[in-house]
Motif scaffolding. Sequence first.
Motif, PDB file in Angstrom:
ATOM      1  N   MET A 205       0.818  -1.158   0.032  1.00 28.64           N
ATOM      2  CA  MET A 205      -0.237   0.147   0.099  1.00 28.64           C
ATOM      3  C   MET A 205       0.685   1.314   0.050  1.00 28.64           C
ATOM      4  O   MET A 205       0.473   2.223  -0.365  1.00 28.64           O
ATOM      5  N   SER A 206       2.235   1.138   0.356  1.00 32.59           N
ATOM      6  CA  SER A 206       2.928   2.410   0.362  1.00 32.59           C
ATOM      7  C   SER A 206       3.695   2.429  -0.943  1.00 32.59           C
ATOM      8  O   SER A 206       4.316   3.439  -0.967  1.00 32.59           O
ATOM      9  N   SER A 207       3.314   1.654  -1.728  1.00 31.50           N
ATOM     10  CA  SER A 207       4.245   1.688  -3.101  1.00 31.50           C
ATOM     11  C   SER A 207       3.543   3.029  -3.577  1.00 31.50           C
ATOM     12  O   SER A 207       2.318   3.155  -3.997  1.00 31.50           O
ATOM     13  N   ARG A 208       4.208   3.765  -4.636  1.00 26.64           N
ATOM     14  CA  ARG A 208       3.723   4.701  -5.304  1.00 26.64           C
ATOM     15  C   ARG A 208       2.878   4.092  -6.352  1.00 26.64           C
ATOM     16  O   ARG A 208       1.850   4.881  -7.093  1.00 26.64           O
ATOM     17  N   ALA A 209       2.980   2.758  -6.812  1.00 31.54           N
ATOM     18  CA  ALA A 209       2.178   2.025  -7.667  1.00 31.54           C
ATOM     19  C   ALA A 209       0.597   1.681  -7.208  1.00 31.54           C
ATOM     20  O   ALA A 209      -0.265   1.382  -7.864  1.00 31.54           O
ATOM     21  N   TYR A 210       0.141   1.848  -5.956  1.00 33.91           N
ATOM     22  CA  TYR A 210      -0.603   1.550  -5.425  1.00 33.91           C
ATOM     23  C   TYR A 210      -1.970   2.402  -5.617  1.00 33.91           C
ATOM     24  O   TYR A 210      -1.773   3.476  -5.398  1.00 33.91           O
ATOM     25  N   SER A 211      -2.858   1.834  -6.027  1.00 34.77           N
ATOM     26  CA  SER A 211      -4.189   2.601  -6.224  1.00 34.77           C
ATOM     27  C   SER A 211      -5.368   2.244  -5.239  1.00 34.77           C
ATOM     28  O   SER A 211      -6.124   2.916  -4.724  1.00 34.77           O
ATOM     29  N   GLN A 212      -5.691   1.042  -5.059  1.00 38.45           N
ATOM     30  CA  GLN A 212      -6.758   0.466  -4.225  1.00 38.45           C
ATOM     31  C   GLN A 212      -6.648  -1.137  -4.086  1.00 38.45           C
ATOM     32  O   GLN A 212      -5.645  -1.723  -4.755  1.00 38.45           O
ATOM     33  N   GLY A 213      -7.065  -1.604  -3.117  1.00 33.91           N
ATOM     34  CA  GLY A 213      -7.096  -3.090  -2.759  1.00 33.91           C
ATOM     35  C   GLY A 213      -8.336  -3.488  -3.520  1.00 33.91           C
ATOM     36  O   GLY A 213      -8.988  -2.962  -4.347  1.00 33.91           O
TER      37      GLY A 213
END
Length: 237
Positions: A205-213
Amino acid sequence: MHSVAVGRWGGFVFVHLTPVHAPPLADAVGDVVERLAHYPLDELVGGRRFSYDVAANWKVIAENYNECYHCGPVHPELSRLVPAFAGGGGDLDWDAGVPHREGAWTFTTTGTTTRRTFPDLDPDERVRHKGELVYPNLFVSCSADHVAAFMLWPQAVDRTRIVCDLLFAADEVASPTFDPDDAADLWELVNRQDWAICESVQRGMSSRAYSQGWFAPMEDPSLDIRRWLLPRLGEPT
Ligand SMILES: [Fe+2]
């Protein structure tokens, strides 16, 4: 001095920091009271305590407790005890309790124990396991002879302290032959497996690539912590 609202259920003390906005405790605990009515929660005593510092947001940990999509790959030992977990548990009637493998009836390393079952359980509860999340921060996992109670204490946006108490009948704990290791060894194993994947989720979740679960198959609206939490964020504090 500041007033707080205090209530008790099942031997647990609940505190609301803004009494004027505190709902009745019975409303907050909800149907869990009925589903766990046969377990003598308020009479149990501590037999073993584990404390963990987990590098994950508390909601990730709550979300993990509410789904079993991860159970097969993450909990191989637990899945041998509860075969339905290997497939994600989506077909289980969780309210009726989780069935163990043939001959097993409790969450221990062997699936059995010499401890007695709680006296008022119905026939299903004597051989099944029930887990409940009492929002916002209490998990109650009930076997026929012991209960694992988890309290989550958020420390930071990405760190949570978890206290896991294994609770037993008072006469069992007072017995000179009392030995909680059969339950403690399994819970310690399963807990550490869970916290490891929660920390992995937090890193993702801390990745810049993360948008949603993504919802796991069994995460219906009643089990979604966001649907529980979001209306409450609008309330005055
Ligand atoms: Fe798990």
